[in-house]
Design a protein around this motif. Structure first.
Motif, PDB file in Angstrom:
ATOM      1  N   ALA A  39     -17.578  42.737  -0.121  1.00 55.77           N
ATOM      2  CA  ALA A  39     -17.695  44.115  -0.594  1.00 55.77           C
ATOM      3  C   ALA A  39     -18.195  44.097  -2.031  1.00 55.77           C
ATOM      4  O   ALA A  39     -18.019  43.103  -2.748  1.00 55.77           O
ATOM      5  CB  ALA A  39     -16.349  44.813  -0.505  1.00 55.77           C
ATOM      6  N   LYS A  42     -16.453  42.321  -5.160  1.00 54.30           N
ATOM      7  CA  LYS A  42     -15.373  41.467  -4.655  1.00 54.30           C
ATOM      8  C   LYS A  42     -15.923  40.125  -4.214  1.00 54.30           C
ATOM      9  O   LYS A  42     -17.115  39.979  -3.936  1.00 54.30           O
ATOM     10  CB  LYS A  42     -14.654  42.148  -3.488  1.00 54.30           C
ATOM     11  N   SER A  62      -5.620  40.390   6.980  1.00 51.85           N
ATOM     12  CA  SER A  62      -6.046  41.784   6.878  1.00 51.85           C
ATOM     13  C   SER A  62      -6.694  42.308   8.157  1.00 51.85           C
ATOM     14  O   SER A  62      -6.829  43.529   8.323  1.00 51.85           O
ATOM     15  CB  SER A  62      -7.026  41.951   5.712  1.00 51.85           C
ATOM     16  N   LYS A  86     -11.025  50.427   9.122  1.00 51.62           N
ATOM     17  CA  LYS A  86     -10.501  51.119   7.951  1.00 51.62           C
ATOM     18  C   LYS A  86     -11.565  51.157   6.863  1.00 51.62           C
ATOM     19  O   LYS A  86     -12.453  50.290   6.839  1.00 51.62           O
ATOM     20  CB  LYS A  86      -9.279  50.375   7.412  1.00 51.62           C
ATOM     21  N   PRO A  87     -11.492  52.093   5.949  1.00 51.50           N
ATOM     22  CA  PRO A  87     -12.476  52.115   4.855  1.00 51.50           C
ATOM     23  C   PRO A  87     -12.540  50.796   4.085  1.00 51.50           C
ATOM     24  O   PRO A  87     -13.628  50.399   3.633  1.00 51.50           O
ATOM     25  CB  PRO A  87     -11.966  53.257   3.973  1.00 51.50           C
ATOM     26  N   GLU A  88     -11.426  50.091   3.980  1.00 52.84           N
ATOM     27  CA  GLU A  88     -11.426  48.819   3.251  1.00 52.84           C
ATOM     28  C   GLU A  88     -12.128  47.698   4.018  1.00 52.84           C
ATOM     29  O   GLU A  88     -12.297  46.597   3.482  1.00 52.84           O
ATOM     30  CB  GLU A  88      -9.999  48.391   2.894  1.00 52.84           C
ATOM     31  N   ASP A  89     -12.551  47.956   5.253  1.00 50.00           N
ATOM     32  CA  ASP A  89     -13.362  46.984   5.990  1.00 50.00           C
ATOM     33  C   ASP A  89     -14.837  47.088   5.621  1.00 50.00           C
ATOM     34  O   ASP A  89     -15.646  46.268   6.063  1.00 50.00           O
ATOM     35  CB  ASP A  89     -13.212  47.191   7.502  1.00 50.00           C
ATOM     36  N   THR A  90     -15.196  48.073   4.819  1.00 50.39           N
ATOM     37  CA  THR A  90     -16.582  48.249   4.409  1.00 50.39           C
ATOM     38  C   THR A  90     -17.061  47.046   3.601  1.00 50.39           C
ATOM     39  O   THR A  90     -16.425  46.662   2.616  1.00 50.39           O
ATOM     40  CB  THR A  90     -16.729  49.525   3.573  1.00 50.39           C
ATOM     41  N   SER A 126     -16.430  55.143   6.973  1.00 51.09           N
ATOM     42  CA  SER A 126     -16.276  56.338   6.152  1.00 51.09           C
ATOM     43  C   SER A 126     -16.298  57.579   7.023  1.00 51.09           C
ATOM     44  O   SER A 126     -16.980  57.618   8.050  1.00 51.09           O
ATOM     45  CB  SER A 126     -17.412  56.411   5.126  1.00 51.09           C
TER      46      SER A 126
END
Length: 127
Positions: A39, A42, A62, A86-90, A126
């Motif tokens: 990401a 990151k 995760s 989930k959005p954090e998988d973007t 999203s």
């Protein structure tokens, strides 16, 4: 010799995508194949790995219970089925292999110790 990831896209939270990692120039089933993601801002993260002959699979904490890695030797392709996104998988998702290293995902250590990387595919979660 080439690895090419595909199947990314835009999906709503809770949705699913299936990524494909197609190999050319070598027989994919002999090697461990890993999926990674990065990401913006990151570090690259090891997501999952499948060992030679499908002896073992590994998942990052995760994604456990949501993602499934599998291999189709006839198509020389490894898949990553991603559910409950989930959005954090973007991230940009990459597949990789270890031509010089372990055929068994390095036991899950050191980001599976991969040494050859393909081009990535963008996954955006999203609403």
């Amino acid at each position: 010799v080439q690895l090419q990831a595909s199947g990314g896209g835009l999906v709503q939270p809770g949705g699913s995508l299936r990524l494909s990692c197609a190999a050319s120039g070598f027989a994919l089933d002999y090697y461990a194949i890993g999926w990674f993601r990065q990401a913006p801002g990151k570090e690259r993260e090891g997501v999952s790995c499948i060992s030679s002959s499908d002896v073992s699979t590994y998942y990052a904490d995760s994604v456990k219970g949501r993602f499934t890695i599998s291999r189709d030797n006839a198509k020389n392709t490894v898949y990553l089925q991603m559910n409950s996104l989930k959005p954090e998988d973007t991230a940009v998702y990459y597949c990789a292999t270890a031509f010089q290293g372990s055929r068994y995902c390095n036991g899950g250590a050191d980001n599976y110790a991969m040494d050859y990387w393909g081009k990535g595919t963008q996954v955006t979660v999203s609403s």
